[in-house]
Structures are given as structure tokens and as C-alpha cells.
Design an enzyme around this catalytic site. Structure first.
Site, short mmCIF file in Angstrom:
data_model
loop_
_atom_site.label_atom_id
_atom_site.label_comp_id
_atom_site.label_asym_id
_atom_site.label_seq_id
_atom_site.Cartn_x
_atom_site.Cartn_y
_atom_site.Cartn_z
N GLU A 89 4.89 38.24 -17.52
CA GLU A 89 3.79 39.24 -17.88
C GLU A 89 3.85 40.36 -16.81
OE1 GLU A 89 1.63 39.09 -20.29
OE2 GLU A 89 2.44 37.35 -21.40
N SER A 467 -34.00 -12.21 -43.55
CA SER A 467 -34.85 -13.28 -42.58
C SER A 467 -34.74 -12.92 -41.02
CB SER A 467 -34.36 -14.51 -43.03
OG SER A 467 -34.79 -14.90 -44.10
#
Length: 770
Positions: A89, A467
Site C-alpha cells: 500500500e 395444572s
């Protein structure tokens, strides 16, 4: 004389051109710098970073962010990666002042000679200025501004600071920003552990993360990596021998997808909580550190036991046939040719085969007494013992060449696999575990498979609880002075309603006559529960439920006693922790503490505590719920209760659409729900004790392993001593008996009798919960 005149004109023209050029340059600087951002703001800049979640032991369990970024310091970036990035780069990064004039001239000449834009000339600093401040548009104005910003950045920041900002900010594909996040994603390691080929591959991505993606274009990624290696060689950063070895190395990817959470339903629920409290932007961009209550050991147990239980439950409903047959509908391979028995590859085979895993296998050959099944390069011989649950005798009744079926791997010996036939369950379930002392959610599984359904049935699904709701009715009854040794009528009764008379029925459609309150709860008798709620009052029970932390809508009618209203598994399980906590309810929580990225505490979530029941009432309820396991509907868990003190309640809804079991030890409460998302019936007699309880037992067996067996719950009264129970309740209740004209029994085995008015003959209605 003439020559002097010409020379003078030449000098004048040159000076004029220089003046014009300098003036033009000054004008450009003035125009283009007038609206430039100030680079000093980068001193306080904090890029968007990943929010991390941690389990109760500090281990990471998940993360989320719009941009996957993990910050690093300059010292954490290895030299091999710095050399790779700068070689490809910006080779003159250490010496230029933000703009590489020589590189610009060289690139310009090359572009002119080739009559195209052949080379880029941006320095790493220019790229960084573009990332922070500018758009990617290709225009002279943007390029000139980029240079000016780069010069400013070089004047204000050191080279290491600039490189570190670049290393944290640059996009590297698939939502990853910065080299640390990319190293974790592509290779499953930290940036400091990268090898030369790996560093070179990452360094090649900034040019075009999509075009050189090793996932989308592996050949291009390999070529780009080798270009970086070539640049490093030319820049004298690596030796020829290193270059040659790295050039022929494979990409070596080990993809670690960010969304691959260890506890996906739990993490999703935490994310929703954080977004409500702090907002999506803060959660996804500011890099919070979230310390959760999750226990990884219990979470893994919960996932394993729920999946195993759902498979077992599903198989009871019978064999549904193969998932698919590749000979009837051949899938296409990468070369666009249809798959054959020899060329077919299943996604399950990409992972290493392990005992205990469910894996799809391809039926290759079928004989009367066995079938040969392929799992990649491994084979299994599947005989009648391996598919006995289907109630089929011959392999030919089940299999055909080309079938793709699901199998559970039992053992592996080389290329030979031992398996049993299975199938993908279409039933769903959820499991939740809560620490009683703190309200901390320790495990959460919201369904069979998060990848198939992200709907969290532990916190989002409101289902009838059957229940298991009776515990709230009986708690209110104890508070009213009714003892477990009082008797109540389990006989036909009817109540008027808006649509006529309603007559509750027991699960077995039988009646037991006069029974104790303790027996009624242990055996989950319906009629006594309805008689109790009618006696103590529906409104009182609802108010008590609110103190238990239940926020779901409760319908104020008598069927509420049988669980006719819908609750979530989270609120129901959390409410049960009140009993072992001596009547105190601690609100469930998933998060202990939240800090910012630097570790400063934002919120410290303390337990939210509320008094619900007198301690004596809670202790009596614990003893009554222990009886559910010792002699009642959950008796199959009695052997486990012989090792550990356990209590709980089963729940089954009308028509067997939902199965529940909520239970607890002194330290841990766990709840299990099983059902279909579309409310189909689980099957005849598929009640909570048969469907949900085995999953709960499997989980608690592992969860409590290693715990010291204890004699019982602290201060829990013995139900063999009615006088002790009577004394406990007398100090914690206001008797209702006199209010209804009910006389206390004189028997030493009973502290009172709850009687009802003469019932009408049952005419309609049915409510069979157990």
C-alpha cells in the site's frame, strides 16, 4: 544582444508561469481547504466497535455490531502484518509527509503511457483521510482535499498512531473492519498470531474486499495474496525462501462467523433488552461490555437435554418417512450435473462425525434385514434394532436407495459408524434455569434449533400452563388458613357462567370423594382446585400472581385455577423460585453489569426483591410440592429426589396441547415446556409427567451432579406433623373458615375441613388438566 533578449523573455515567461501556478495552487488550497474538517477531532475519535457479551465466568458468548471491529494498539500489530500492508500500500510510509510525490509522478507517467488509470498513488495516510472525512467519489476536488488532509494528519499524529488508526478502521469484507476483527473472522485467531501467508492475504483485501474475498473468489484472493508476498520480497521484508514457502501455502481459512453464538436465544434476548434500555445505536456502535448471568455448563446441558427430549417425544408419534430422496429429485452439483449415490454430499458431512450428533445419511443399499447408509466416506449398517421404535420389522418397509434420513451417531470405529434411525422433530420446546438466590437466568433454550426458528419460546410464547397454575391457588388458600390436612370434596360440581353451567372434570374423569388438600395438589385433582379458587376468590389469586411477578393477562374466572390463562415460561419459572426463597420473589435478570469499551461501569443490575408469601406459607408449599414427586403426578422423579431435595408441579392443558414441568432444588429452579407452535395436540395421554418431566429430570441430573446430597429444604416442615404445620400457618394467615361457616375438624390428623355447598348435577363443560 538578441540572445540576451530571448533569455530575458524566457525568464520572464517562466516566472510568470510559476507565479500563475503558485497563485492557482494558493487559490486551490484556499478554496478546497475552506470547508475541510479539522483533523484534531481524531484525537477524541472512537470508531464503532463490537459489543461483547460474557458468561458468568467471563468467557465470551456472543457479540453484535453494525461494523465488526475490535480495537488494537500499535504494539499488538505484528511486524509481519505491518510489513505486508506497507509493502503493497505505501512503501515510503516512514519517510513521506503524507503525500508521496515520487509515486504520484511515476503513476502519472504510467497512466499517460498506457492511456488509462493503471496505478494508484494514494499513501496510506491519504487513504485514512478518505476513510474518516471524505467520500469515495473520483474527482480532482476530492483528491486535492485528500492530500491536504493527509498533510495535516502527518503534522499532528505520529506514524505509529496513523498506522494504528488505519489498522482499526479499514474495511476487510463481510462486515469486518480492522485487522483484528478480520483475523478472528477469516482465521479464528488474534492478529498477533497471524502467519506470513495469512498476514499477506489480509493485507491484500483493502484494495477491494469484495473482489478479493476468499469466501466469494478464493482464486482471486490467492492471486492477490501472492502479489502482496511479491511486494514484500521486492521491498526486502522477506527472504526468497520465505516467499517460496508462503506462495504455495493454501488460504487456510477457518471462518468464525460472528453470529455463531454459544447461546443464541439468550444472546438475542439480551440484545433486545440492551436496545430498549440504551438504544440500537449505542448497542451496535459503542462497544459495550455486557456481563451476563449465563452459566455455560448449564446452558450446554439445557441444549442437549431439550434436543434429546424433543427427539424422543417426536418418535412416539411414529415414523414420518425420509426427509428426501436424491434419486427421485436429484440435487445439482457444482458442475450442474445431478447428484448420484456416489457423488452426493450432504452439508452435515462438512463437520467431523462425532458420537452423540444427529447427522443425515444417504441410503445406498437396502436388504430385507439391513440397510447400508453412507456418511461421507464412512458407512453404517442399520438393522432392526436400530429402527425398533418405528415398529417396522423389515428394512425395506422403511428405506429405499437414495433416501436421506436423520441418524443419531452412537459410535465411530475408523470408517465404520454405529447409528440409530431418527427424524427431525416437528414439535417444539423450551427450557429455562434460574438461580434461586439471585434471580439470575443461568440457561435459556427457546426452541429446538435457532437456525431454523429464532422465535424464543422461553420468553415470547404465552401458552396455557395447565395444572402447574394450581400452586398459586393453593398458596392463597394456605394464606387464608387452610391447611394441607384439611379435607375437600372431589365430587361433581357446576358453576353458572355467561354461556351456561360449567362443570370441571378430573383428568381421569373419576372422582375420589373427600380427600385432603395435600392429596388434591399432589395428584393434581381439578375439581378441588376449582372449589378452592371459588372459596378464596379469583381476584385474590390474581393479585397474588402479580406479586409473584406474573404480568401476563389472567382471565378472572374459575377455569383460571386449571391454568386456562397463558403465561410465558420465564415468568412461570421465576414465580416458582419464590417457594424455595422463603416467600421472597427475586425478579429474573439476564445481565449483571454493563460497562463501556474502556471498562467504566454504566449500569450495575442489582436483584429486584419483593415479599410475596409469609415464610411459613412458602415452606409448607415446598413440602406440598415435594409430595408431588414423592407420591403424586411426578412420581417418576422420586429416584432422583432420593439423591437431592426436589419439588415441582406438572402441567397439562386441555386436549394435550401443552406439557409443562416446573421444579426446583434449594438452589436452582428449572422449567420445561413442550408443544407445537400451531397448538396441535401432542397426542393422547401426552401429559406433562410423560413429556416435560423426563427432560427436566435429565437436565437436573446433570445440573446437580457433584452437589452434596442434603436432607431437605432448610426449615421445610414435615407433612407427617400436622401440629407443626398448623402452628406455622397460624402465624402467617388470616383464617377464612369462619367466614364461610366451616367448622374445624377435631381429628388429630386434620386441622380443619373445607366443605362446599350441595353441587348441582354436572351438565356441560370439560377441563382435564393434570
Amino acid at each position: 544582444m538578441v540572445s540576451r533578449k530571448i533569455f530575458g523573455q524566457l525568464v520572464f515567461s517562466t516566472l510568470l508561469l510559476l507565479s500563475v501556478g503558485l497563485g492557482t495552487l494558493a487559490g486551490l488550497v484556499f478554496v478546497y481547504s475552506s470547508d475541510l474538517p479539522q483533523v484534531q477531532q481524531l484525537e477524541d475519535y472512537r470508531p464503532d466497535v463490537v459489543t461483547e457479551l460474557y458468561a458468568d465466568n467471563g468467557a465470551p458468548i456472543g457479540s453484535f455490531a453494525l461494523e465488526r471491529r475490535v480495537m488494537v494498539t500499535y504494539d499488538q500489530i505484528p511486524e509481519v502484518l505491518r510489513d505486508a500492508v506497507l509493502s503493497v500500500e505505501d512503501r515510503h510510509f516512514e519517510s513521506h509527509w503524507g503525500v508521496d510525490v515520487i509515486r504520484i509522478i511515476r503513476a502519472g507517467v504510467t497512466d499517460l503511457l498506457e492511456w488509462r488509470k493503471a496505478q494508484g498513488a494514494s499513501t496510506l495516510t491519504q487513504q485514512l483521510s478518505r476513510l474518516f472525512f471524505l467520500t469515495p467519489e473520483k474527482a480532482w476536488r476530492r483528491k486535492f482535499q485528500e492530500m491536504l488532509l493527509a498533510i495535516q494528519m502527518e503534522r499532528r499524529f505520529t506514524k505509529p498512531q496513523i498506522f494504528t488508526m488505519y489498522a482499526d478502521e479499514v474495511s476487510l469484507g463481510h462486515g469486518n473492519f480492522g485487522f483484528e476483527a478480520a483475523a478472528q473472522f477469516y482465521f479464528g485467531k488474534h492478529v498477533g498470531d497471524l502467519s506470513l501467508p495469512e498476514a499477506a492475504m489480509l493485507a491484500g483485501l483493502p484494495k477491494s474486499p469484495t473482489a478479493f474475498s476468499p469466501l466469494l473468489h478464493p482464486e482471486r484472493a490467492l492471486q492477490r495474496r501472492n502479489q502482496v508476498l511479491q511486494s514484500m520480497l521486492e521491498n526486502d521484508k522477506i527472504a526468497r525462501e520465505q516467499y517460496e514457502r508462503a506462495r504455495v501455502a493454501p488460504l487456510g481459512l477457518h471462518i468464525q462467523r460472528w453470529e455463531n453464538y454459544l447461546a443464541p436465544y439468550f444472546v438475542d434476548n439480551v440484545r433486545e433488552f440492551l436496545e430498549r434500555k440504551y438504544g440500537p445505536e449505542t448497542v451496535h456502535e459503542k462497544g459495550l461490555r455486557v456481563y451476563t448471568t449465563l452459566n455455560l455448563r448449564l446452558q450446554r446441558m439445557a441444549e442437549r437435554t431439550l434436543v434429546k427430549g424433543l427427539h424422543e417425544d417426536d418418535k412416539r408419534r411414529g415414523w414420518r418417512g425420509p426427509a428426501k430422496n436424491i434419486l427421485k429429485n436429484p440435487p445439482l452439483l457444482a458442475n450442474a450435473r445431478p447428484a448420484t449415490l456416489e457423488t452426493y454430499m450432504d452439508d452435515d458431512w462438512k463437520k467431523v462425525l462425532e458420537a452423540g450428533r444427529w447427522v443425515h445419511g444417504l441410503v445406498m443399499e437396502v436388504r430385507p434385514d439391513y440397510a447400508t447408509v453412507r456418511f461421507g466416506s464412512s458407512l453404517a449398517r442399520v438393522g432392526p434394532a436400530d429402527f425398533a421404535w418405528t415398529k417396522k420389522i423389515s428394512a425395506r418397509e422403511l428405506f429405499a436407495p437414495g433416501d436421506v434420513d436423520l441418524f443419531l451417531i452412537k459410535d465411530i470405529n475408523g470408517k465404520t459408524v454405529q447409528v440409530t434411525l431418527d427424524q427431525e422433530p416437528d414439535v417444539q420446546g423450551a427450557l429455562l434455569a434460574i438461580d434461586n438466590a439471585t434471580g439470575a437466568v443461568k440457561a435459556m433454550v427457546g426452541g429446538l434449533d435457532y437456525s431454523r426458528s429464532k422465535y424464543n419460546r422461553a420468553v415470547q410464547a404465552e401458552r396455557q400452563v395447565g395444572s402447574s397454575f394450581k400452586v398459586y391457588v393453593y398458596s392463597q388458600a394456605l394464606m387464608e388458613g387452610i391447611s394441607p390436612f384439611n379435607t375437600i370434596e372431589d365430587t361433581p360440581v357446576s358453576y353458572p357462567g355467561s354461556s351456561g353451567w360449567w362443570s370441571p372434570h378430573d383428568y381421569d374423569n373419576k372422582y375420589e370423594g373427600t380427600i385432603t388438600i395435600l392429596h388434591a395438589l399432589a395428584e393434581s385433582r381439578n375439581v378441588p382446585a376449582v372449589r378452592l379458587i371459588a372459596r378464596v376468590g379469583v381476584d385474590k389469586v390474581i393479585r397474588l400472581c402479580r406479586r409473584f411477578g406474573i404480568t401476563s393477562r389472567l382471565v378472572p374466572n374459575l377455569p383460571l385455577a386449571l391454568g386456562a390463562s397463558d403465561l410465558t415460561l420465564l415468568e412461570h419459572t421465576s414465580a416458582f423460585t419464590t417457594f424455595p426463597d422463603d416467600g421472597v420473589h427475586i425478579a429474573p435478570r439476564l445481565v449483571e453489569r454493563v460497562t463501556n469499551y474502556d471498562g467504566a461501569v454504566i449500569d450495575d443490575f442489582r436483584p429486584e426483591i419483593a415479599d410475596v408469601l409469609p415464610a411459613g406459607v412458602a415452606r409448607v408449599m415446598v413440602s406440598m410440592l415435594r409430595e408431588v414427586i414423592n407420591s403424586g403426578t411426578a412420581v417418576r422423579a422420586r429416584s432422583l429426589a432420593a439423591k437431592y431435595p426436589l419439588a415441582g408441579k406438572t402441567g397439562t392443558t386441555n386436549d394435550f396441547t401443552d406439557a409443562w414441568f416446573i421444579g426446583f432444588s434449594p438452589n436452582l429452579s428449572a422449567g420445561v415446556w413442550v408443544g407445537f407452535d400451531d397448538h396441535r395436540k401432542l397426542g393422547e395421554k401426552e401429559e406433562g409427567a410423560k413429556v416435560a418431566l423426563p427432560i427436566w429430570m435429565d437436565f437436573m441430573t446433570d445440573a446437580l451432579k457433584g452437589s452434596e446430597p442434603v436432607g431437605g429444604f432448610p426449615d421445610s416442615p414435615l407433612l407427617t406433623n400436622p401440629d407443626q404445620v398448623k402452628e406455622i400457618l397460624a402465624g402467617a394467615s388470616t383464617p377464612l373458615l369462619a367466614e364461610h361457616g366451616v367448622a374445624a375438624a377435631a381429628s388429630s390428623n386434620s386441622s380443619g375441613v373445607v366443605k362446599t355447598a350441595q353441587p348441582r348435577t354436572p351438565q356441560s363443560g370439560d377441563s382435564r388438566q393434570r
